[in-house]
Write a protein that holds these residues in place. Structure first.
Motif, mmCIF file in Angstrom:
data_model
loop_
_atom_site.group_PDB
_atom_site.id
_atom_site.type_symbol
_atom_site.label_atom_id
_atom_site.label_comp_id
_atom_site.label_asym_id
_atom_site.label_seq_id
_atom_site.Cartn_x
_atom_site.Cartn_y
_atom_site.Cartn_z
ATOM 1 N N PRO A 346 0.838 -1.204 0.000
ATOM 2 C CA PRO A 346 0.000 0.000 0.000
ATOM 3 C C PRO A 346 0.866 1.245 0.000
ATOM 4 N N GLY A 347 0.279 2.337 -0.450
ATOM 5 C CA GLY A 347 0.969 3.608 -0.379
ATOM 6 C C GLY A 347 1.153 4.246 -1.733
ATOM 7 N N PRO A 348 1.347 5.566 -1.735
ATOM 8 C CA PRO A 348 1.446 6.316 -2.984
ATOM 9 C C PRO A 348 2.709 6.021 -3.774
ATOM 10 N N ALA A 349 3.795 5.632 -3.119
ATOM 11 C CA ALA A 349 5.032 5.360 -3.853
ATOM 12 C C ALA A 349 4.831 4.232 -4.853
ATOM 13 N N TRP A 350 4.059 3.229 -4.463
ATOM 14 C CA TRP A 350 3.799 2.115 -5.377
ATOM 15 C C TRP A 350 2.990 2.590 -6.582
ATOM 16 N N ALA A 351 2.003 3.455 -6.349
ATOM 17 C CA ALA A 351 1.211 3.976 -7.465
ATOM 18 C C ALA A 351 2.074 4.832 -8.387
ATOM 19 N N LEU A 352 2.967 5.632 -7.817
ATOM 20 C CA LEU A 352 3.855 6.445 -8.637
ATOM 21 C C LEU A 352 4.751 5.580 -9.510
ATOM 22 N N SER A 353 5.373 4.576 -8.911
ATOM 23 C CA SER A 353 6.251 3.705 -9.697
ATOM 24 C C SER A 353 5.457 2.941 -10.748
ATOM 25 N N SER A 354 4.222 2.540 -10.416
ATOM 26 C CA SER A 354 3.384 1.838 -11.385
ATOM 27 C C SER A 354 3.051 2.743 -12.567
ATOM 28 N N ALA A 355 2.708 3.998 -12.275
ATOM 29 C CA ALA A 355 2.359 4.937 -13.340
ATOM 30 C C ALA A 355 3.559 5.228 -14.239
ATOM 31 N N LEU A 356 4.715 5.437 -13.638
ATOM 32 C CA LEU A 356 5.904 5.705 -14.437
ATOM 33 C C LEU A 356 6.319 4.480 -15.236
ATOM 34 N N ARG A 357 6.137 3.301 -14.661
ATOM 35 C CA ARG A 357 6.444 2.075 -15.397
ATOM 36 C C ARG A 357 5.534 1.946 -16.612
ATOM 37 N N LEU A 358 4.259 2.299 -16.472
ATOM 38 C CA LEU A 358 3.354 2.271 -17.629
ATOM 39 C C LEU A 358 3.858 3.218 -18.716
ATOM 40 N N GLY A 359 4.348 4.383 -18.299
ATOM 41 C CA GLY A 359 4.903 5.309 -19.281
ATOM 42 C C GLY A 359 6.126 4.746 -19.971
ATOM 43 N N LEU A 360 7.008 4.110 -19.207
ATOM 44 C CA LEU A 360 8.208 3.508 -19.787
ATOM 45 C C LEU A 360 7.883 2.299 -20.648
ATOM 46 N N ASP A 361 6.725 1.693 -20.409
ATOM 47 C CA ASP A 361 6.286 0.572 -21.243
ATOM 48 C C ASP A 361 5.523 1.038 -22.477
ATOM 49 N N GLY A 362 5.392 2.361 -22.641
ATOM 50 C CA GLY A 362 4.779 2.871 -23.856
ATOM 51 C C GLY A 362 3.347 3.324 -23.727
ATOM 52 N N ASP A 363 2.820 3.411 -22.508
ATOM 53 C CA ASP A 363 1.432 3.830 -22.339
ATOM 54 C C ASP A 363 1.337 4.932 -21.288
ATOM 55 N N PRO A 364 1.868 6.129 -21.603
ATOM 56 C CA PRO A 364 1.801 7.215 -20.622
ATOM 57 C C PRO A 364 0.374 7.620 -20.280
ATOM 58 N N ALA A 365 -0.564 7.450 -21.219
ATOM 59 C CA ALA A 365 -1.963 7.798 -20.929
ATOM 60 C C ALA A 365 -2.505 6.934 -19.801
ATOM 61 N N ALA A 366 -2.146 5.643 -19.800
ATOM 62 C CA ALA A 366 -2.582 4.761 -18.719
ATOM 63 C C ALA A 366 -1.944 5.180 -17.398
ATOM 64 N N GLY A 367 -0.679 5.627 -17.453
ATOM 65 C CA GLY A 367 -0.030 6.117 -16.240
ATOM 66 C C GLY A 367 -0.724 7.339 -15.675
ATOM 67 N N LEU A 368 -1.143 8.236 -16.559
ATOM 68 C CA LEU A 368 -1.873 9.424 -16.106
ATOM 69 C C LEU A 368 -3.214 9.051 -15.501
ATOM 70 N N ARG A 369 -3.888 8.071 -16.105
ATOM 71 C CA ARG A 369 -5.173 7.639 -15.538
ATOM 72 C C ARG A 369 -4.976 7.037 -14.158
ATOM 73 N N LEU A 370 -3.895 6.289 -13.982
ATOM 74 C CA LEU A 370 -3.628 5.687 -12.676
ATOM 75 C C LEU A 370 -3.392 6.768 -11.625
ATOM 76 N N LEU A 371 -2.615 7.788 -11.982
ATOM 77 C CA LEU A 371 -2.362 8.863 -11.031
ATOM 78 C C LEU A 371 -3.639 9.632 -10.706
ATOM 79 N N ALA A 372 -4.502 9.785 -11.696
ATOM 80 C CA ALA A 372 -5.736 10.547 -11.482
ATOM 81 C C ALA A 372 -6.720 9.803 -10.595
ATOM 82 N N GLY A 373 -6.740 8.477 -10.662
ATOM 83 C CA GLY A 373 -7.778 7.742 -9.960
ATOM 84 C C GLY A 373 -7.334 6.847 -8.838
ATOM 85 N N SER A 374 -6.032 6.746 -8.615
ATOM 86 C CA SER A 374 -5.561 5.783 -7.627
ATOM 87 C C SER A 374 -5.853 6.216 -6.199
ATOM 88 N N GLU A 375 -6.404 5.312 -5.416
ATOM 89 C CA GLU A 375 -6.623 5.592 -3.993
ATOM 90 C C GLU A 375 -5.301 5.733 -3.268
#
Length: 710
Positions: A346-375
């Motif tokens: 749990p925690g925001p650091a995991w969401a941040l790393s997940s979002a940035l990983r999505l960007g590095l995997d080629g889907d920055p839009a998905a990373g932005l959605r994760l940051l916008a909606g993640s609890e």
């Protein structure tokens, strides 16, 4: 939200914005206040006084007012009061609403829905600072009674603490509880003020607890020097419980402030007994040291700390928990793949790393959605490494910078800069990810404006430790966008010679000129890597394979989603086509680049392409005719040619090619270089092969087109 508009920044954007608001946008008063702050306060490394200091322009404004004694008293109560309830204000001053509305006070206090606010924020500074300490103390005493009458124990406690001149140890623990409540609700600034007040009342039994609370809240607000001032006596003391509570946050404050993890302090507090309850806190501190070292490119140290995390994990009572919390973060900054267990810690650091990983995997839009909606990011899940970090301003700053990076990777430069500018006014964005926001702001300014601006300069002031940077790349970019390819290439060569230093996340730089082979870029999204490889292939293409390479590069560029990255490939294709005399495809590629750069908001790149397109208009119909006359020599007009050919030719081959382009015969070249004519012929033959040309006339024509279009 207004942008940063400081012509010569002297403070962090956040500090300037706060002072300007407190001074009612009065630029003179703002300058006077900034001049009274310490350097650390201007940089945002220490909290600002509240209210701000009284300066001459505000003093004169207040002294000119004509107020009855009760009106002046009412302004002081409003300035001191912890909240904005009108009923409390009326009760304490002993007046009715009609009295207030009929007085000059109504011109200074805005009254809406049972709340009040200063109509001119400068009046709060004047009312508070022009009063004596005794006057303010008596107002606090009256507010204690006022809040007690309405049953608000929390606010009554605060004013009781401020009305006690000598300090009262009995208030320390209640104040710490009040601070913890404020921290949990996300009001870190208020939490810090209360914790600091608690420390001023605490006796020896509670003092270290108060210091830890104050240090943790200061860190959450981004005030690193304040945080370290609170933590150092604890870390150097003998209260093992307080040391345990302080160590993780101390590691963050020290590493972000100084740029390196405090190894000696960490090792000094390593528990020696297997069942020591401090293993959990020590493990969290080591996990943070591993993560922060990875951010700063200290890979050896990060690996060493990560190994220690694995060893500690089994002692902490939750095997694998710490390892999972730090593994993805370290892998992210090492450019390595890391399997992410579903859900993660749990925690925001995991969401941040997940979002940035999505960007590095080629889907920055998905990373932005994760940051916008993640609890996790919104604060409803607790941080697994530092108490209260999930709701802190520092974590919100991480989120804002991550969003700007993802938008940059997606190719939306306008949105990236807009988000960064807005966040800079309210959050310490120079601190996350080893200060990458400084490099990001500078790169955005260059791409959009063509020069560095106020935002990057102000963020540079706010950055506590010099981040790993690529300033030479920035200088190269500026020169290239101004049309000076030779100077741009010189900066790129020097950058490579110095080890090609880069920020935490590699941002789009410059590879259109300079060395063809640049250091590998492990931390970049697929679009950037694909575009970089295509530009390298385009620059290295040979005449016999150009038609194929041109076709394949153009087709491959269509797979690039980022309009900015694709535009750079199209622009280079157009430039190379122009230097080869292929004007129709050159125009097609350059026009496509102009459209794409415009869509991305890269206005300076758009102007650079327009400059290249304008050269076709200047040539008119003669563009189709090969130029075979030597280029007139004035200074070094062949400098651009030298820059373009230097990566392809040896030093001697380049010298021969430049002299041929200058109109020299083989015999004249031999005399200048003090070699035989046969040696010149051998070098020239190799030049023809490497540049895919068939004779001197083609070499001169190529030099002319290269100097014109590159």
């Amino acid at each position: 939200m207004p942008s940063v508009d400081i012509e010569t920044p002297t403070a962090s954007p956040e500090v300037v914005h706060h002072v300007r608001e407190a001074c009612a946008q009065d630029l003179r008063a703002t300058a006077e206040v900034l001049g009274l702050l310490s350097e650390d306060q201007r940089r945002g490394l220490r909290s600002l006084p509240d209210p701000l200091p009284l300066v001459p322009s505000i003093q004169g404004l207040g002294d000119a007012l004509v107020l009855d004694p009760w009106e002046r008293d009412a302004l002081l109560v409003a300035a001191v009061c912890i909240d904005d309830r009108m009923d409390v204000l009326l009760d304490v001053i002993g007046r009715s609403m009609d009295d207030v509305l009929a007085s000059t006070l109504s011109a200074h206090l805005a009254l809406v829905a049972g709340r009040f606010a200063f109509a001119d924020a400068r009046m709060r500074i004047w009312a508070h600072e022009s009063a004596t300490l005794n006057e303010r103390t008596r107002v606090h005493e009256r507010l204690v009674a006022g809040y007690t009458r309405i049953g608000d124990a929390r606010r009554s406690l605060w004013h009781r603490a401020l009305s006690t001149m000598q300090g009262d140890p009995a208030l320390a623990n209640p104040l710490l509880l009040l601070s913890a409540d404020a921290e949990r609700t996300g009001d870190g600034v208020w939490a810090y003020a209360v914790a600091r007040e608690a420390a001023s009342h605490a006796d020896a039994r509670v003092l270290d607890r108060a210091r830890v609370a104050a240090g943790r809240c200061a860190l959450g607000a981004g005030w690193l020097e304040d945080a370290l001032d609170w933590f150092r006596p604890v870390i150097g003391g003998d209260d093992l419980g307080a040391i345990r509570d302080a160590l993780p946050a101390f590691v963050v404050a020290s590493t972000v402030r100084h740029g390196v993890a405090p190894s000696a302090d960490l090792l000094q507090h390593r528990p020696n007994v297997s069942l020591d309850p401090r293993w959990s806190a020590y493990g969290r501190a080591v996990a943070l040291a591993a993560s922060l070292s990875a951010e700063r490119g200290h890979r050896t140290e990060s690996r060493q700390w990560f190994v220690a995390v694995r060893e500690i994990d089994s002692r902490a009572g939750r095997p694998g928990r710490l390892t999972m919390a730090v593994a993805e973060w370290c892998a992210l900054f090492a450019g390595a793949e890391q399997e992410m267990p579903e859900g993660g810690p749990p925690g925001p650091a995991w969401a941040l790393s997940s979002a940035l990983r999505l960007g590095l995997d080629g889907d920055p839009a998905a990373g932005l959605r994760l940051l916008a909606g993640s609890e996790r990011v919104s604060g409803r899940a607790k941080d697994s490494l530092i108490v209260g970090r999930e709701r802190s301003r520092l974590m919100h700053a991480h989120r804002a910078v991550a969003e700007a990076i993802l938008r940059f990777w997606s190719g939306d430069l306008r949105a990236s800069r807009s988000g960064l500018e807005e966040a800079a006014l309210r959050l310490p964005i120079a601190l996350p990810f080893a200060g990458v926001a400084v490099s990001l702001a500078r790169r955005l300014e260059l791409a959009i404006d063509g020069h560095e601006g106020a935002l990057s300069a102000a963020l540079d002031i706010a950055c506590p430790a010099t981040p790993p940077g690529d300033r030479l790349v920035d200088l190269g970019l500026k020169a290239y966008l101004e049309g000076d390819s030779e100077q741009a290439a010189a900066h790129l060569r020097l950058w490579v010679e110095r080890g090609a230093p880069s920020p935490a996340f590699v941002l789009p730089g410059l590879d259109e000129v300079g060395p063809v082979e640049l250091p590998d870029v492990p931390i970049a999204p697929p679009d950037a890597l694909r575009a970089r490889a295509l530009r390298r292939r385009i620059r290295a293409a040979r005449e016999h394979a150009w038609e194929r390479d041109h076709r394949e590069a153009a087709e491959a560029s269509r797979e690039i989603v980022s309009p900015f990255e694709r535009a750079r490939v199209e622009a280079l294709l157009g430039t190379v086509c122009a230097t080869r005399g292929e004007n129709a495809p050159a125009l097609r590629h350059l026009r496509a680049a102009r459209t794409l750069f415009s869509d991305a908001g890269a206005d300076a790149w758009t102007r650079s392409v327009d400059m290249r397109l304008s050269r076709f208009g200047e040539q008119g119909e003669s563009a189709a005719q090969p130029v075979t006359a030597p280029i007139p020599v004035s200074g070094d007009p062949l400098g651009v040619c030298r820059t373009a050919w230097e990566p392809l030719l040896t030093e001697r081959e380049l010298a021969v090619a430049m002299l041929v382009a200058d109109g020299c015969t083989n015999r004249e070249i031999a005399a200048r270089l003090v070699v035989s004519v046969r040696t010149v012929e051998v070098h020239l033959g190799r030049v023809f092969v490497k540049l895919d040309i068939r004779g001197r006339g083609e070499l001169i024509a190529l030099a002319h087109r290269t100097s014109m279009h590159l």
